[in-house]
Design an enzyme around this catalytic site. Structure first.
Site, PDB file in Angstrom:
ATOM      1  N   TYR A  39       0.781  -1.271   0.199  1.00  0.00           N
ATOM      2  CA  TYR A  39      -0.146   0.113  -0.149  1.00  0.00           C
ATOM      3  C   TYR A  39       1.445   1.502   0.053  1.00  0.00           C
ATOM      4  O   TYR A  39      -0.014   2.815  -0.169  1.00  0.00           O
ATOM      5  CB  TYR A  39      -0.734  -0.095   1.066  1.00  0.00           C
ATOM      6  CG  TYR A  39      -1.700  -1.101   0.907  1.00  0.00           C
ATOM      7  CD1 TYR A  39      -2.960  -1.785   0.457  1.00  0.00           C
ATOM      8  CD2 TYR A  39      -2.516  -1.173   2.332  1.00  0.00           C
ATOM      9  CE1 TYR A  39      -3.403  -2.794   0.113  1.00  0.00           C
ATOM     10  CE2 TYR A  39      -4.277  -1.907   2.347  1.00  0.00           C
ATOM     11  CZ  TYR A  39      -3.975  -3.428   1.764  1.00  0.00           C
ATOM     12  OH  TYR A  39      -4.784  -3.832   1.356  1.00  0.00           O
ATOM     13  N   HIS A  97       0.340 -11.511   1.747  1.00  0.00           N
ATOM     14  CA  HIS A  97      -0.510 -10.881   0.763  1.00  0.00           C
ATOM     15  C   HIS A  97      -1.293 -11.584   0.000  1.00  0.00           C
ATOM     16  O   HIS A  97      -3.133 -11.447  -0.605  1.00  0.00           O
ATOM     17  CB  HIS A  97      -0.008  -9.480   0.261  1.00  0.00           C
ATOM     18  CG  HIS A  97      -1.241  -8.210   0.217  1.00  0.00           C
ATOM     19  ND1 HIS A  97      -0.416  -7.612   0.619  1.00  0.00           N
ATOM     20  CD2 HIS A  97      -2.193  -8.251  -0.229  1.00  0.00           C
ATOM     21  CE1 HIS A  97      -1.584  -6.271   0.080  1.00  0.00           C
ATOM     22  NE2 HIS A  97      -2.951  -7.275  -0.486  1.00  0.00           N
TER      23      HIS A  97
END
Length: 267
Positions: A39, A97
Site C-alpha cells: 500500500y 498478502h
C-alpha cells in the site's frame, strides 16, 4: 487470537489522506487498522497512530507481506522494515498478502518463516490473504490450522465465496471480508436500500452488518468522517432472518479483484 470483527482498511489511501483517515477513525472509536507493505502507507499509518493519543496496546494492527518478500531470506527482514515504518515493536497480525506467483516460493517455506516471525515476537498472530482452498490446505499442512488467524478475501453480497467459506469454517479459520461494499455497488442496490430503510440504516451499514452476522471480520475504508462514523454503527445493527435471506439471494459470483499473475485459481 480472534481478529476484531470491525476494523479500518487503508487500501488505496496515501499521504495525508491516510493519516487523516486513521486519525479520524481512532478518534471515533476504531481500534483495528489494516495496512500492507504494497500500500505504500505504513509510515503514514504509523505516524497517525503515534499522534492519536491512543495507546498502542489498545490497537489491533495488521500488515501484509508482499510477494517479493516471501522467501525465507526476505520475509522477516521485510517485516522488521514494516515495523520501523509503523513505529512499533510488533504488529498484532501479519498476513501473506497474495500467494507466491507460480509457486516461486513454496507455501511451506513462507508459512514457516511467518511462524518464526511470530516466535520472535514480531507479530502476535499470522494468517493469509487471497488463498483458495488448495492453498489454505497447504498452509494448514505447513503450520497447523490453529496458527492461522484468518484468510482475508474478497467477500460481499455479490460474491459469497461459499465453498471457501465452508472449508474455512470446518477448519476453524476465520475469514476477513475485504471489499464488503463491492466498490460502492451495494449502495444503490434495491434490496439493500429497502432493508436499510426498514432499519433506519444505510445500505453500507446493512452490507457490513450482513458480513459480521455471517461470521466475517470487515475492514471498510473511507476518507470522510461522516462515512467512517456511519460504518461504525454497523456493529450494533441486527438484521433479521428475512434480511439475511434476501442478501443471500444477491450472490452472482461477481469477483472484482482478480489480478493477472497474482490470483490463484478461485474455487
Amino acid at each position: 487470537m480472534n481478529v476484531p470483527a470491525f476494523g479500518l482498511g487503508t487500501f488505496r489511501l496515501k499521504g495525508q489522506t491516510v493519516i487523516d483517515s486513521v486519525r479520524t477513525g481512532l478518534e471515533l472509536g476504531y481500534r483495528a487498522v489494516d495496512t500492507a507493505q504494497i500500500y505504500g502507507n505504513e509510515a503514514e499509518v504509523g505516524a497517525a497512530i503515534a499522534d492519536s493519543g491512543v495507546a498502542r496496546d489498545e490497537i489491533f494492527l495488521t500488515t501484509k507481506i508482499w510477494t517479493e518478500n516471501l522467501s525465507r531470506e526476505r520475509l522477516i527482514p521485510s517485516l522488521r522494515e514494516s515495523l520501523a515504518k509503523l513505529r512499533t515493536d510488533y504488529v498484532d497480525l501479519t498476513l501473506i498478502h497474495w500467494p507466491s506467483p507460480n509457486d516461486a516460493v513454496p507455501v511451506d517455506e513462507f508459512m514457516h518463516a511467518l511462524l518464526q516471525a511470530k516466535r520472535e515476537g514480531l507479530t502476535r498472530a499470522i494468517g493469509v490473504s487471497n488463498f483458495n482452498i488448495d492453498l489454505m490446505q497447504r498452509a494448514i499442512d505447513a503450520v497447523g490450522a490453529d496458527q492461522i488467524a484468518t484468510n482475508q478475501v474478497e467477500l460481499h453480497p455479490y460474491l459469497k465465496n461459499r465453498k471457501l467459506a465452508q472449508f474455512a469454517r470446518e477448519a476453524g479459520i476465520g475469514l476477513t471480508s475485504y471489499m464488503t461494499l463491492a466498490y460502492g455497488k451495494v449502495l444503490g442496490d434495491a434490496a439493500l436500500v429497502d432493508i436499510a430503510a426498514k432499519h433506519r440504516a444505510t445500505p453500507a451499514q446493512v452490507a457490513l452488518a450482513w458480513a459480521m452476522q455471517s461470521g466475517y471480520a470487515v475492514i471498510p475504508s473511507s476518507t470522510k468522517r461522516e462515512n467512517l462514523a456511519g460504518n461504525l454503527l454497523a456493529v450494533s445493527l441486527r438484521l433479521d432472518d428475512e434480511d439475511m435471506q434476501r442478501i443471500a439471494g444477491l450472490d452472482r459470483g461477481e469477483r472484482l479483484t482478480d489480478p493477472d499473475g497474482l490470483a490463484p485459481a478461485w474455487d
